[in-house]
Design a protein around this motif. Structure first.
Motif, mmCIF file in Angstrom:
data_model
loop_
_atom_site.group_PDB
_atom_site.id
_atom_site.type_symbol
_atom_site.label_atom_id
_atom_site.label_comp_id
_atom_site.label_asym_id
_atom_site.label_seq_id
_atom_site.Cartn_x
_atom_site.Cartn_y
_atom_site.Cartn_z
ATOM 1 N N SER A 25 0.841 -1.209 0.000
ATOM 2 C CA SER A 25 0.000 0.000 0.000
ATOM 3 C C SER A 25 0.866 1.245 0.000
ATOM 4 C CB SER A 25 -0.834 0.020 1.278
ATOM 5 O OG SER A 25 -2.119 -0.362 0.993
ATOM 6 N N VAL A 31 3.340 6.280 -4.321
ATOM 7 C CA VAL A 31 2.367 5.766 -5.282
ATOM 8 C C VAL A 31 2.530 4.255 -5.384
ATOM 9 C CG1 VAL A 31 2.054 7.826 -6.712
ATOM 10 C CG2 VAL A 31 3.992 6.321 -7.168
ATOM 11 N N LEU A 32 1.416 3.568 -5.673
ATOM 12 C CA LEU A 32 1.481 2.146 -5.995
ATOM 13 C C LEU A 32 1.636 2.051 -7.499
ATOM 14 C CD1 LEU A 32 1.247 -0.881 -5.269
ATOM 15 C CD2 LEU A 32 -1.231 -0.662 -5.668
ATOM 16 N N SER A 73 -0.910 3.261 -10.188
ATOM 17 C CA SER A 73 -2.168 2.543 -10.013
ATOM 18 C C SER A 73 -2.959 3.050 -8.807
ATOM 19 C CB SER A 73 -1.803 1.070 -9.936
ATOM 20 O OG SER A 73 -2.544 0.395 -9.014
ATOM 21 N N LYS A 74 -2.261 3.629 -7.821
ATOM 22 C CA LYS A 74 -2.942 4.187 -6.647
ATOM 23 C C LYS A 74 -2.081 5.305 -6.100
ATOM 24 C CE LYS A 74 -5.244 1.072 -3.474
ATOM 25 N NZ LYS A 74 -5.025 0.267 -2.261
ATOM 26 N N LYS A 83 -0.961 11.277 -11.430
ATOM 27 C CA LYS A 83 -2.324 10.771 -11.304
ATOM 28 C C LYS A 83 -2.370 9.313 -11.760
ATOM 29 C CE LYS A 83 -3.942 12.821 -15.579
ATOM 30 N NZ LYS A 83 -2.582 12.825 -16.189
ATOM 31 N N ILE A 84 -3.439 8.646 -11.393
ATOM 32 C CA ILE A 84 -3.596 7.236 -11.744
ATOM 33 C C ILE A 84 -3.580 7.112 -13.262
ATOM 34 C CG2 ILE A 84 -5.198 5.274 -11.659
ATOM 35 C CD1 ILE A 84 -6.030 6.314 -8.885
#
Lengths: 351, 352
Positions: A25, A31-32, A73-74, A83-84
């Motif tokens: 997480s 970021v993921l 991705s997150k 951003k995603i």
């Protein structure tokens, strides 16, 4: 085995396994990432075959891989720079940001550096990985994931040529035509070097060097560095302004020093023996400066600009491609010294 | 009832009030500091008299003043590793983001998200208890007292200016303006090995002080046209300066520097004159005299502290002309403004 987050884990020397791990997480500022392409570096192979590099010792299982690109991705809390869906290249080393090295702009020397796949920090040869957002660089649409992964070795060359002071009109000697020698050729030319001469033991590597822009190539056939030096000087018409030593071989270091003009610079990129014999008086009295490098610092933006602008084409460097599931085969090919850059594709292929 | 944290708060132009504020709660990377001496800067005065500074920074809400401070650590956040309770520190007032490109390249003074004490809207440290990130609090060695600690900030300005100008061993340096910043630049230039420093000003008293404190030559340039003043400087010193450091805030001195500086040299602008001055740029260009701006400093606190602790600035405290307790901050500001008072650096003691 399930494949939630298939990961290449080095358990100990010579024990590389594919494991499934939970999806991490992203914390605040992180970021993921869904991993896309990861290149194999000599250091990844070395940890696998030796369990250590110098003082960096593998004491616990560690994920390999650090030359990578991915898709966001997150978003972790507070992330506004990405951003995603953003396609990014990952700069693998996150420094502390607040020590004196970081504050003066030399964060590569940070003593608290967390670098992917340098023990004890995990790398990113996996399906998913979490990283600090400010060390992820958004790729323009026309830059591929493979090119994004190649920003890492290209950054090594940006830093080496920065430390060498490569500028317009210089003659540059690159010793060693492996992937690092090759990116140094590309970068020296991108910086306006007039002539680049490349040495190597291997004729086919020199062919590639020529294809990527080397003006002259010298195949090393003698153990005596001075023989190689003579061939270099014949090719260039003079000693080189700058030498970038990318092989780590002691005779090559001698060659680099002898073949550099007085007042020039030799940059040590290749890492060989800790203690070597070196013509230090020759270098000293001719003011040939010898400068090491450690990874790179503030180079990703430059490397990205070089690729995005078309000034540098790194695509020919990728010679082998494997899927994440085949990582061990990929590493075995790397260990056998096959090809130039081996790329591992981490996206889970849909059935 | 909250613990009293007496602070000097500027509400609006000429509306400075002593108020009790809350004691700030520290984060895991912060320290809480019991403030000691805090120096007054020209910018603090500018906010007080005008409500804005340097054309771009405007006071829009009440703000605690003061940014040249030192104090003692009384509390440390859970992740603080470089400091412990009882450490005396010089507080570097500007906290950059440390994540943007310019921060990563080492020029964090130019960070667009800089939070700087007493530059609106960030509160300063003219207060009893002050919170700050530990990474920007510099421990003072035993040999350096808190009063020296408060002088580290303007000293950092001088170090940055000399670095920007390329002052080195053998340089001849022209300093325009003999106020605190000019005097500090003079001393730092000498520490760096300058062969001599010429100081100009329009005030004989300030020039006399500069001479007493180490200037090799002093010249009063009131009413003297710049090319002529430049000649006077070159004649006095025997050669033209390699570096001019403009510390007076006058357009005149920028022009003087361009005339006087040796071709290939630099004019460093520390002072702030008019926004769009009329200066002989073509002359500067043809002489390749580079004009270099200065905005605060970066990575200069360690150097400043080490110059003090190694004894290279024995006269540093002579800059301090007045002391006031925190409750008399307004009187301190009035004294700073009054030319008659002959103030150089005024210190406000926040623990009194």
């Amino acid at each position: 085995m399930t494949d939630i987050n298939l990961t290449a884990v080095l358990f100990e020397q010579n024990d590389l396994r594919m494991e499934d791990c939970p999806i991490p997480s992203p914390g605040p500022g992180q970021v993921l990432l869904e991993m896309k392409e990861v290149g194999i570096c000599g250091s990844d192979v070395h940890y696998w075959t030796h369990g250590r590099i110098g003082d960096f010792v593998l004491n616990a299982p560690m994920v390999l891989g650090h030359e990578a690109s991915a898709v966001v991705s997150k978003l972790g809390e507070g992330v506004t720079s990405l951003k995603i869906g953003d396609r990014v290249a990952i700069e693998p080393g996150v420094p502390c940001r607040k020590c004196n090295y970081c504050k003066i702009g030399r964060y590569n020397l940070c003593l608290d550096m967390k670098f992917c796949a340098t023990p004890p920090y995990d790398g990113n040869l996996a399906r998913f990985y979490v990283h600090d957002a400010d060390f992820c660089f958004k790729l323009p649409d026309h830059v591929s994931f493979e090119e994004g992964a190649l920003l890492e070795p290209l950054s090594v060359a940006v830093h080496a040529t920065n430390r060498a002071g490569v500028k317009l009109g210089n003659t540059v000697l690159v010793c060693g035509a492996g992937p690092i020698g090759l990116v140094n050729i590309l970068t020296a030319k991108a910086k306006g070097a007039a002539f680049v001469c490349v040495t190597d033991l291997d004729a086919s590597r020199l062919d590639m060097a020529k294809k990527l822009g080397a003006d002259f190539t010298v195949q090393v056939t003698s153990r005596d560095p001075l023989v190689t030096v003579q061939a270099i000087e014949e090719a260039l018409g003079d000693k080189a302004d700058i030498a970038i030593e990318c092989s780590g071989a002691a005779p090559s270091l001698k060659t680099a020093i002898y073949a550099t003009k007085s007042g020039g610079v030799v940059v040590l990129v290749g890492l060989g023996q800790e203690m070597v014999e070196m013509p230090v008086v020759n270098a000293g009295v001719r003011e040939v400066d010898i400068r090491g490098i450690f990874r790179y610092v503030n180079c990703y933006p430059t490397a990205l600009a070089m690729i995005a602008s078309g000034k540098v084409n790194v695509k020919p460097l990728v010679t082998h491609r494997f899927k994440l599931e085949e990582s061990i085969k990929a590493f075995e090919a790397a260990k056998r010294g096959e090809g130039i850059k081996i790329m591992i594709s981490c996206e889970r292929k849909k059935l | 009832m909250a613990v009293k944290n007496l602070s000097a708060v500027l509400h609006a132009k000429l509306d400075l009030r002593l108020e009790n504020r809350d004691v700030p709660a520290i984060g895991e990377e912060d320290v809480l500091i019991r403030m000691g001496p805090v120096g007054i800067c020209g910018s603090d005065i500018k906010y007080w008299t005008h409500g804005y500074c340097s054309g771009v920074f405007v006071l829009r809400a009440p703000m605690v003043l003061g940014h040249e401070g030192a104090g003692t650590v009384v509390q440390t956040g859970s992740k603080v590793g470089n400091l412990k309770v009882g450490d005396r520190v010089a507080i570097e007032p500007g906290v950059p983001c440390l994540r943007c490109r310019i921060c990563r390249e080492g020029r964090y003074n130019l960070c667009p998200r800089m939070q700087f004490c007493a530059t609106p809207p960030v509160h300063g440290n003219l207060t009893r208890l002050f919170k700050h990130p530990a990474a920007f609090c510099h421990r003072l060695p035993e040999s350096v007292d808190l009063e020296h600690g408060a002088l580290v900030e303007p000293l950092a300005v001088a170090i940055h200016a000399c670095n920007r100008g390329g002052v080195k061993a053998g340089s001849l340096v022209l300093v325009c303006g003999a106020g605190p910043v000019g005097l500090l630049c003079m001393w730092v230039a000498k520490c760096a090995g300058a062969l001599g420093v010429v100081v100009t000003d329009i005030d004989d008293q300030r020039l006399a002080f500069a001479k007493e404190k180490g200037a090799d030559y002093v010249i009063n340039v009131r009413g003297v046209e710049e090319p002529i003043a430049a000649q006077q400087i070159i004649s006095a010193a025997g050669c033209s300066p390699d570096v001019t450091i403009e510390c007076s805030g006058s357009d005149y001195s920028m022009t003087l520097g361009i005339h006087a500086t040796h071709p290939g040299g630099s004019v460093v602008q520390v002072g702030r004159g008019t926004q769009i001055p009329s200066i002989p740029l073509t002359l500067a260009a043809t002489k390749e005299v580079d004009i270099k701006g200065v905005f605060r400093y970066a990575n200069c606190y360690p150097t400043a502290i080490s110059l003090i602790s190694s004894g290279q600035l024995p006269g540093l405290k002579s800059l301090i002309s007045h002391h006031f307790p925190l409750a008399e901050t307004e009187m301190a500001f009035k004294t700073a403004l009054s030319r008659d008072a002959g103030a150089i650096k005024i210190i406000i003691e926040c623990d009194q």
